[in-house]
Design an enzyme around this catalytic site. Structure first.
Site, short mmCIF file in Angstrom:
data_model
loop_
_atom_site.label_atom_id
_atom_site.label_comp_id
_atom_site.label_asym_id
_atom_site.label_seq_id
_atom_site.Cartn_x
_atom_site.Cartn_y
_atom_site.Cartn_z
N HIS A 139 51.95 -1.56 24.77
CA HIS A 139 52.60 -2.86 24.97
C HIS A 139 52.22 -3.81 23.83
CE1 HIS A 139 53.62 -6.74 26.57
NE2 HIS A 139 52.38 -7.09 26.79
N HIS A 141 53.64 -7.66 21.47
CA HIS A 141 54.39 -8.92 21.51
C HIS A 141 55.15 -9.18 20.20
CE1 HIS A 141 51.46 -10.95 24.68
NE2 HIS A 141 51.99 -9.83 25.12
O1 2HA Z 1 46.81 -7.87 27.30
O2 2HA Z 1 49.61 -8.72 26.57
O3 2HA Z 1 50.64 -8.70 28.98
C1 2HA Z 1 47.41 -9.11 27.24
C2 2HA Z 1 48.85 -8.96 27.47
C3 2HA Z 1 49.32 -9.08 28.85
ZN ZN Z 2 51.67 -8.98 27.00
#
Ligand code: 2HA
Ligand code: ZN
Length: 276
Positions: A139, A141
């Protein structure tokens, strides 16, 4: 604490360094888990300790007794290389898939990522769907895919169309399209359940106004998939910033040609849905 030396650690650190350089991991943004194959567990088990069993908060029987290398809650990707045992660790699941214990890392009382529910449910869903091939859930950003969540309908077909028709490579890298789910509270069980469901169909899923996560057989594939999606998103953002009516773009017919030329196996129903 004993350091671990293993090829997968270098692959993990190389992903972390690359992704930080891309700007995807401000502060403690993002998290990553790796389902370890048995021979790699044996290779580092001399460094293991025996943490106490703790409830996971959900049941993942499909991945019972598996070991995961996973980032720590609050950890910064940019600090992984300097202090891995503080910023990540190894957890083992019990035989019911309801408890975990720490076997390595998470020094100074750290705990696994705040998105642990998502990692466990997605690891389970993807291991089953891929017949054991998938090992990574990642994951991040990235900014441009996030920016698109403000202007595109929050549907899988809208995002798939935008990206497939922007860069030729996209249909080859994610022929099943890209998933999109509703906005949900980060770290919540609800977000984890919706993410795992979307991952049964797609290899990458957008979290609106937050980020994106993906699955992969290897660190390099997971990183490559996010890089491709973010590059196409960046081009889409630039184009949309210049004009609302681009003169040219990849067409439905072009996607059909790529599908045939590279035997991508994109079902006609998916092409019809994406271009409806
Ligand atoms: O780990 O990105 O979604 C921190 C994040 C939560
Ligand atoms: Zn996150």
């Amino acid at each position: 604490m004993a350091k671990i030396e293993a090829a997968f650690v270098e692959e993990f650190l190389s992903l972390a360094d690359g992704a930080v350089a891309q700007g995807w991991h401000e502060a403690n943004a993002g998290n990553l888990s790796y389902r370890m194959p048995p021979e790699q567990i044996d290779g580092i088990s001399g460094s293991f300790r025996q943490g106490a069993w703790e409830p996971l908060g959900l049941a993942v029987p499909g991945i019972a007794e598996q070991f995961f290398f996973i980032t720590a809650a609050g950890s910064y990707f940019r600090d992984m290389r300097a202090d891995l045992e503080h910023n990540a660790g190894v957890i083992e699941l019990d035989d019911a898939g309801t408890h975990y214990r720490v076997r390595w890392g998470f020094s100074e009382g750290r705990r696994p990522t705040s998105e642990l529910f998502m990692h466990m449910l997605c690891q389970e869903a993807k291991m089953i769907a891929s017949r054991d091939a998938n090992r990574i859930i990642y994951h991040a950003h990235p900014a441009n895919v996030n920016a698109l969540t403000f202007v595109l309908p929050l549907t899988s077909t809208a995002f798939t169309r935008e990206l497939w028709t922007t860069i030729s490579e996209c249909a080859m890298v994610f022929p099943r399209g890209i998933g999109v789910i509703d906005w949900m509270v980060p770290g919540s069980r609800e977000l984890a359940v919706a993410s795992a469901e979307a991952l049964e169909i797609h290899d990458a899923v957008v979290w609106p106004h937050h980020g994106i996560f993906c699955a992969g057989d290897t660190f390099a594939r997971a990183y490559g998939l996010l890089s491709t999606i973010e590059k196409a998103s960046e081009v889409a953002v630039k184009v949309r910033s210049m004009t609302t009516a681009p003169l040219n773009r990849i067409s439905k017919e072009d996607i059909c040609k790529i599908n045939e030329a590279y035997a991508l196996g994109i079902p006609p129903e998916l092409i019809a849905a994406v271009f409806q």
